[in-house]
Design a protein around this motif. Structure first.
Motif, PDB file in Angstrom:
ATOM      1  N   ILE A   1      31.319  23.766  40.499  1.00 48.54           N
ATOM      2  CA  ILE A   1      30.666  24.856  41.230  1.00 48.54           C
ATOM      3  C   ILE A   1      31.576  25.362  42.348  1.00 48.54           C
ATOM      4  N   GLU A   2      32.236  24.427  43.035  1.00 52.11           N
ATOM      5  CA  GLU A   2      33.114  24.800  44.143  1.00 52.11           C
ATOM      6  C   GLU A   2      34.308  25.609  43.647  1.00 52.11           C
ATOM      7  N   GLU A   3      34.903  25.182  42.522  1.00 52.10           N
ATOM      8  CA  GLU A   3      36.046  25.903  41.971  1.00 52.10           C
ATOM      9  C   GLU A   3      35.651  27.310  41.533  1.00 52.10           C
ATOM     10  N   LEU A   4      34.464  27.441  40.936  1.00 50.77           N
ATOM     11  CA  LEU A   4      33.983  28.749  40.502  1.00 50.77           C
ATOM     12  C   LEU A   4      33.745  29.660  41.696  1.00 50.77           C
ATOM     13  N   GLN A   5      33.159  29.106  42.748  1.00 55.51           N
ATOM     14  CA  GLN A   5      32.896  29.904  43.947  1.00 55.51           C
ATOM     15  C   GLN A   5      34.199  30.355  44.608  1.00 55.51           C
ATOM     16  N   ASN A   6      35.214  29.483  44.606  1.00 55.60           N
ATOM     17  CA  ASN A   6      36.521  29.856  45.167  1.00 55.60           C
ATOM     18  C   ASN A   6      37.148  30.996  44.380  1.00 55.60           C
ATOM     19  N   LEU A   7      36.978  30.958  43.053  1.00 54.65           N
ATOM     20  CA  LEU A   7      37.503  32.037  42.221  1.00 54.65           C
ATOM     21  C   LEU A   7      36.837  33.369  42.557  1.00 54.65           C
ATOM     22  N   ILE A   8      35.526  33.325  42.744  1.00 57.20           N
ATOM     23  CA  ILE A   8      34.779  34.546  43.062  1.00 57.20           C
ATOM     24  C   ILE A   8      35.199  35.089  44.428  1.00 57.20           C
ATOM     25  N   ILE A   9      35.460  34.188  45.388  1.00 61.41           N
ATOM     26  CA  ILE A   9      35.937  34.614  46.713  1.00 61.41           C
ATOM     27  C   ILE A   9      37.289  35.307  46.587  1.00 61.41           C
ATOM     28  N   LYS A  10      38.197  34.716  45.795  1.00 61.68           N
ATOM     29  CA  LYS A  10      39.513  35.323  45.563  1.00 61.68           C
ATOM     30  C   LYS A  10      39.382  36.689  44.907  1.00 61.68           C
ATOM     31  N   LEU A  11      38.465  36.790  43.951  1.00 64.34           N
ATOM     32  CA  LEU A  11      38.245  38.053  43.242  1.00 64.34           C
ATOM     33  C   LEU A  11      37.796  39.151  44.202  1.00 64.34           C
ATOM     34  N   LYS A  12      36.829  38.834  45.045  1.00 68.75           N
ATOM     35  CA  LYS A  12      36.295  39.840  45.974  1.00 68.75           C
ATOM     36  C   LYS A  12      37.324  40.217  47.037  1.00 68.75           C
ATOM     37  N   LYS A  13      38.125  39.233  47.468  1.00 69.74           N
ATOM     38  CA  LYS A  13      39.155  39.519  48.461  1.00 69.74           C
ATOM     39  C   LYS A  13      40.222  40.439  47.882  1.00 69.74           C
ATOM     40  N   ALA A  14      40.645  40.170  46.639  1.00 72.79           N
ATOM     41  CA  ALA A  14      41.666  40.997  45.997  1.00 72.79           C
ATOM     42  C   ALA A  14      41.144  42.404  45.706  1.00 72.79           C
ATOM     43  N   SER A  15      39.834  42.521  45.475  1.00 68.71           N
ATOM     44  CA  SER A  15      39.237  43.818  45.137  1.00 68.71           C
ATOM     45  C   SER A  15      38.906  44.645  46.368  1.00 68.71           C
ATOM     46  N   ASN A  16      38.974  44.029  47.541  1.00 63.88           N
ATOM     47  CA  ASN A  16      38.621  44.719  48.781  1.00 63.88           C
ATOM     48  C   ASN A  16      39.573  45.899  49.020  1.00 63.88           C
TER      49      ASN A  16
END
Length: 461
Positions: free
Chosen positions: A102-117
């Motif tokens: 769950i933690e790894e998946l959440q980190n991926l989503i954080i990276k995705l949103k940061k890159a898309s900002n």
């Protein structure tokens, strides 16, 4: 066995072979070893063990076997559009999405949103039509499926017309052509236009092609049975001879095929057209010299100086889950936002959440019968993700269906933005837009690119 049929019983199919043996024989050629024929022995074909051949006729058979390696066409250049050559950059083994914590998946989503900002994520709608398809669109004989394909083709043509890409003196290259329907409608739209060529690129043999409908017309249709990865357009005889500006088109060009097509057009083809003996121009200017005026005459098409390699690109995107870091043209963009092949792998898999029709109440999260919309999508492209990739138990209770869909769309836009930046660096004015409604196709984003006039170098006086 039936009268005049082979006497061999096929255990797997629980019936007799349906082939017709030679006169006076009980078995067909494939099963002839079951009857005495002067002790002749049949062996598996070394080129394809699915069929057999008489041992004493092996050499003769190898010369005509359909599985033999055929001579490569002149436009085949091994891996010319493949992209990444350094395999050290590609991780050897990727952990499946379903194995992430769950933690790894959440980190991926954080990276995705940061890159898309800061990226333009809300695409404009540009749902157009074209007069060439009006009769077919109004024909009640066309069923719902045919109608949806026609609407997409009409909008693609409408967008091409808006970009002034429908004109004389062009060569339209349809990547992933299939039956060639998109080229068919482009040809109909250019009914009274002269000096138009069509190249239909498809690596597989295709049934029910529409090419035959164009015999006797002024336009020329030619099929190139080759993988886009190995296609060198500058060596296609008709382009070598006529040197026409190329318009790259495609309807639902799967995953990595889009990246291969883009590199085929704006790198390998444009570079070759600059001339081998000349010093290559800077990348941003080379492709920029490809602009063609909307109504320009093709009188000077044979002139090397006036030759415009790529006039435009119009590709309907799809199947981002089939993208490949090796071929992806936006690698530099990913690196610029702190991402690499590992993140690309997971974003590529997560992109399927936008279209895979997952529902919390069903266990068939990745099948193609979940909903009417999903059926529309899979009519052309089979969803190949397993349930563990598309809707693992790890996601249940963490992300809602809508959240997964939103993340999937975000992954698609991030991958597509890398393509846009790549085209811009190559001297093109590129854009993404919705070209049809999601009810018609869940894969409803169109990538367009034309040479950027502001990047055309000033002539030397």
């Amino acid at each position: 066995p039936g009268p005049g049929r082979c006497a061999h019983f096929v255990l797997r199919k629980k019936r007799f072979c349906r082939m017709i043996p030679a006169p006076g024989r009980r078995f067909c050629g494939e099963h002839g070893h079951e009857e005495e024929q002067n002790d002749r022995k049949r062996i598996p074909c070394p080129l394809d063990p699915k069929h057999t051949v008489y041992e004493d006729q092996l050499q003769k058979h190898l010369k005509k076997c359909n599985s033999r390696e055929k001579p490569k066409p002149v436009y085949f250049v091994q891996d010319i559009n493949a992209g990444l050559k350094d395999v050290a950059e590609i991780p050897e083994k990727q952990v499946p999405l379903s194995s992430l914590s769950i933690e790894e998946l959440q980190n991926l989503i954080i990276k995705l949103k940061k890159a898309s900002n800061g990226l333009e994520l809300h695409l404009k709608e540009q749902i157009l039509s074209h007069q060439a398809l009006q009769e077919a669109l109004n024909d009640p004989k066309n069923g719902e499926s045919a109608f949806k394909h026609l609407k997409q083709q009409a909008s693609i043509l409408g967008n091409m017309e808006k970009l002034h890409l429908l004109g004389p003196g062009r060569c339209f290259v349809e990547f992933g052509a299939g039956r060639g329907k998109l080229s068919h409608w482009v040809d109909i739209a250019l009914e009274n236009v002269q000096n138009v060529q069509f190249l239909l690129v498809e690596r597989a043999t295709t049934r029910f092609k529409v090419d035959g409908k164009h015999k006797g017309r002024d336009s020329t249709f030619e099929r190139l049975q080759v993988d886009i990865q190995h296609l060198c357009l500058s060596k296609v005889p008709i382009l070598e001879k006529k040197r026409l500006p190329v318009v790259g088109i495609g309807k639902h060009l799967c995953g990595a095929a889009t990246d291969l097509a883009l590199r085929c057009l704006v790198e390998s083809y444009s570079t070759c057209c600059d001339g081998e003996d000349e010093e290559p121009a800077p990348k941003r200017c080379r492709a920029a010299q490809t602009e063609v005026a909307p109504h320009k005459s093709a009188d000077n098409e044979s002139s090397t100086e006036d030759h415009k390699p790529v006039a435009g690109i119009v590709i309907a995107l799809c199947c981002h889950h089939k993208c490949d870091w090796t071929h992806y043209v936006g690698r530099e963009f990913f690196k610029s936002v702190g991402l690499g092949p590992v993140e690309f792998h997971y974003f590529q898999r997560m992109s399927s959440w936008a279209t895979c029709g997952m529902r919390e109440t069903t266990s068939k999260a990745s099948t193609s019968e979940d909903s009417e919309d999903q059926t529309n999508y899979t009519e052309e492209h089979e969803q190949t993700l397993s349930r563990t990739e598309g809707g693992s138990d790890t996601l249940q209770g963490i992300l809602s269906v809508e959240e997964r869909k939103e993340i999937g769309c975000l992954c698609k836009r991030l991958i597509d933005h890398g393509r846009i930046e790549y085209l811009q660096q190559q001297g093109f004015k590129a854009a993404l837009q919705y070209y049809t409604e999601s009810a018609v196709s869940l894969e409803n984003v169109l990538l367009t690119a034309v040479p950027n006039p502001s990047l055309i170098p000033e002539p030397n006086i």
